[in-house]
Design a protein around this motif. Sequence first.
Motif, PDB file in Angstrom:
ATOM      1  N   SER A  71       0.806  -1.223   0.000  1.00 50.79           N
ATOM      2  CA  SER A  71       0.000   0.000   0.000  1.00 50.79           C
ATOM      3  C   SER A  71       0.840   1.275   0.000  1.00 50.79           C
ATOM      4  CB  SER A  71      -0.929   0.011   1.221  1.00 50.79           C
ATOM      5  OG  SER A  71      -0.194  -0.193   2.416  1.00 50.79           O
ATOM      6  N   ALA A  72       2.162   1.139   0.035  1.00 53.00           N
ATOM      7  CA  ALA A  72       3.036   2.319   0.048  1.00 53.00           C
ATOM      8  C   ALA A  72       3.211   2.865  -1.361  1.00 53.00           C
ATOM      9  CB  ALA A  72       4.387   1.963   0.647  1.00 53.00           C
ATOM     10  N   LYS A  73       3.466   4.164  -1.441  1.00 57.11           N
ATOM     11  CA  LYS A  73       3.709   4.813  -2.733  1.00 57.11           C
ATOM     12  C   LYS A  73       5.072   5.490  -2.713  1.00 57.11           C
ATOM     13  CE  LYS A  73      -1.177   5.816  -3.470  1.00 57.11           C
ATOM     14  NZ  LYS A  73      -1.560   5.272  -2.145  1.00 57.11           N
ATOM     15  N   GLU A  74       5.704   5.499  -3.858  1.00 54.06           N
ATOM     16  CA  GLU A  74       6.968   6.225  -3.957  1.00 54.06           C
ATOM     17  C   GLU A  74       6.699   7.719  -3.816  1.00 54.06           C
ATOM     18  OE1 GLU A  74      10.742   7.080  -6.956  1.00 54.06           O
ATOM     19  OE2 GLU A  74       9.145   5.705  -7.583  1.00 54.06           O
ATOM     20  N   VAL A  75       7.571   8.381  -3.078  1.00 53.16           N
ATOM     21  CA  VAL A  75       7.484   9.831  -2.916  1.00 53.16           C
ATOM     22  C   VAL A  75       8.789  10.435  -3.411  1.00 53.16           C
ATOM     23  CG1 VAL A  75       7.253  11.746  -1.294  1.00 53.16           C
ATOM     24  CG2 VAL A  75       5.929   9.657  -0.943  1.00 53.16           C
ATOM     25  N   CYS A  76       8.673  11.433  -4.250  1.00 52.36           N
ATOM     26  CA  CYS A  76       9.834  12.168  -4.736  1.00 52.36           C
ATOM     27  C   CYS A  76       9.534  13.654  -4.582  1.00 52.36           C
ATOM     28  CB  CYS A  76      10.121  11.814  -6.197  1.00 52.36           C
ATOM     29  SG  CYS A  76       8.760  12.248  -7.316  1.00 52.36           S
ATOM     30  N   ALA A  77      10.499  14.488  -4.908  1.00 50.98           N
ATOM     31  CA  ALA A  77      10.284  15.930  -4.781  1.00 50.98           C
ATOM     32  C   ALA A  77       9.097  16.382  -5.627  1.00 50.98           C
ATOM     33  CB  ALA A  77      11.548  16.685  -5.176  1.00 50.98           C
ATOM     34  N   GLY A  78       8.982  15.829  -6.831  1.00 49.78           N
ATOM     35  CA  GLY A  78       7.901  16.230  -7.724  1.00 49.78           C
ATOM     36  C   GLY A  78       6.529  15.900  -7.176  1.00 49.78           C
ATOM     37  N   SER A  79       6.360  14.697  -6.637  1.00 52.52           N
ATOM     38  CA  SER A  79       5.044  14.302  -6.129  1.00 52.52           C
ATOM     39  C   SER A  79       4.685  15.077  -4.871  1.00 52.52           C
ATOM     40  CB  SER A  79       5.012  12.794  -5.854  1.00 52.52           C
ATOM     41  OG  SER A  79       5.916  12.436  -4.824  1.00 52.52           O
ATOM     42  N   LEU A  80       5.671  15.361  -4.024  1.00 50.88           N
ATOM     43  CA  LEU A  80       5.384  16.107  -2.798  1.00 50.88           C
ATOM     44  C   LEU A  80       5.050  17.564  -3.113  1.00 50.88           C
ATOM     45  CD1 LEU A  80       7.151  15.690   0.577  1.00 50.88           C
ATOM     46  CD2 LEU A  80       6.735  17.975  -0.285  1.00 50.88           C
ATOM     47  N   LEU A  81       5.844  18.191  -3.974  1.00 55.21           N
ATOM     48  CA  LEU A  81       5.575  19.584  -4.345  1.00 55.21           C
ATOM     49  C   LEU A  81       4.249  19.719  -5.081  1.00 55.21           C
ATOM     50  CD1 LEU A  81       9.149  20.655  -5.508  1.00 55.21           C
ATOM     51  CD2 LEU A  81       7.947  21.443  -3.460  1.00 55.21           C
ATOM     52  N   CYS A  82       3.854  18.671  -5.780  1.00 54.75           N
ATOM     53  CA  CYS A  82       2.583  18.673  -6.502  1.00 54.75           C
ATOM     54  C   CYS A  82       1.410  18.858  -5.540  1.00 54.75           C
ATOM     55  CB  CYS A  82       2.452  17.365  -7.277  1.00 54.75           C
ATOM     56  SG  CYS A  82       0.945  17.206  -8.260  1.00 54.75           S
ATOM     57  N   PHE A  83       1.518  18.298  -4.343  1.00 54.16           N
ATOM     58  CA  PHE A  83       0.453  18.411  -3.346  1.00 54.16           C
ATOM     59  C   PHE A  83       0.527  19.706  -2.541  1.00 54.16           C
ATOM     60  CE2 PHE A  83      -0.001  13.663  -3.515  1.00 54.16           C
ATOM     61  CZ  PHE A  83      -1.348  13.653  -3.827  1.00 54.16           C
TER      62      PHE A  83
END
Length: 508
Positions: free
Chosen positions: A436-448
């Motif tokens: 159930s975990a998702k990869e998190v990167c700078a792009g995905s975090l900044l997107c939110f």
Amino acid sequence: MGLRLRLRIPPHKSSPRSPSYLLLCVLALSFFSFTALLLYKVDDFVAQTKTLAGHNLEPTPWHVFPRKSFSEASKHSQAYRILQCSYFSCPYNAVVQPKSLQSDSGSSRRRTQQSQCPDFFRWIHRDLEPWAETGVTKEHVKRAKANAAFRVVILSGKLYVDLYYACVQSRMMFTIWGILQLLNKYPGMVPDVDMMFDCMDKPIINRTESIPTPLFRYCTNEAHLDIPFPDWSFWGWSETNLRPWEEEFGDIKQGSRRSSWDNKQPRAYWKGNPDVVSPIRMELMKCNHSRLWGAQIMRQNWEEEAKGGFEQSKLANQCNHRYKIYAEGYAWSVSLKYILSCGSMTLIISPEYEDFFSRGLLPRENYWPVSPTDLCPSIKYAVDWGNANPSDAERIGKRGQSYMESISMNRVYDYMLHLITEYSKLQKFKPEKPSSAKEVCAGSLLCFAEQKERDLLERSRVVVPSLDRPCQLPDADRNRLERLIQQKKKTIENVRYMEMKRTERGSR
């Protein structure tokens, strides 16, 4: 006369043709049905997708707070954002194989000089002692989930996060961002690891538990085994307009120089929010009397401050007093580092909780201890002592400021790296990505992130890997730490004795 058989063949009737519009209706109906089903499935999928921003997450049951509201204009725009940020914002990156801190010593890219870590780094060994014999097993991690808000798994330099509960405000987002920056600063040096985190204030893993579970959070105390980890505000705190740590420290230090010690107000100062279920802060409000107790105590209303653009809460403008008071909130408070940074003599009301760096503070060396049981007279004594011994008081204040200057972001990242590395050595299993975990990167975090959050995150981004090697972790030395603890207690007892003697003289 012959008979002729006449066969009457009925005339052929052509079958009626189906009107073309029926076919179009069937196709249209099929299309709309499929679209409706697809939208339903997408909505259902989105409704189950948990995000770092707090979508589809309930508040932690052990510390309930209002659910976060989101600014998307419509349900569909929110769904699009969740899908885009969660599944389409992390580019493919080559796998980075972790390497040990020792193997990095021969790297030509890094400088050869390696400084010694500050002495409080020894607490890393002490914090992990409960699992020194058993190691950290899969069962330990599984049981820790009951008290965790999220799970962090690092595999070959990639970060995966499994979300369980929401964190108040933007704590989760900024904490995860800090871990991403650690991976950027020391690529290939962060080992594979599986860690459970809670993002609320109070520690929860009792020291009396027969099989304690490893749980990371921002503070701990003598009765608990929660593992302290640098708090989110080192990368910024959007809700209170706090910038990344080194920016704030630089401005606070500059603000502290506007007035000489002699020109600073000879009183103790505190400004904060007492309405956080904090008995000590409520008691502190009673000490607001400059002549009687030598203290100026001010209530902070964050809602009003936000409306006014935080003009009245700039930390660099709050260094005009010789003495500043630190009082814990619901538990520990991030305000400690900002108060110490002023260079005023910090009056710390005997704390129940400790974060990762506060254990390196020494009473009468870089702060002055204040009694919580006789609060106002204790503050008054500290102020009178400081005014009677201005050079000593100023020296204590400057040492506190110097101590916080030594807690640079380089040291914060080094602490994170060593803590994660030592913890990973205790793991008795190979970490794996939870389903159930998702990869998190700078792009995905900044997107939110909202615009204000994004500005702070970008300002705290590690752009290039460090050319310097991390500081060298001191060896475990339990006896040394015990001597330090006893030394602190003795110094605090001496201050209490000094206060008592003055009280006795005053009562004669």
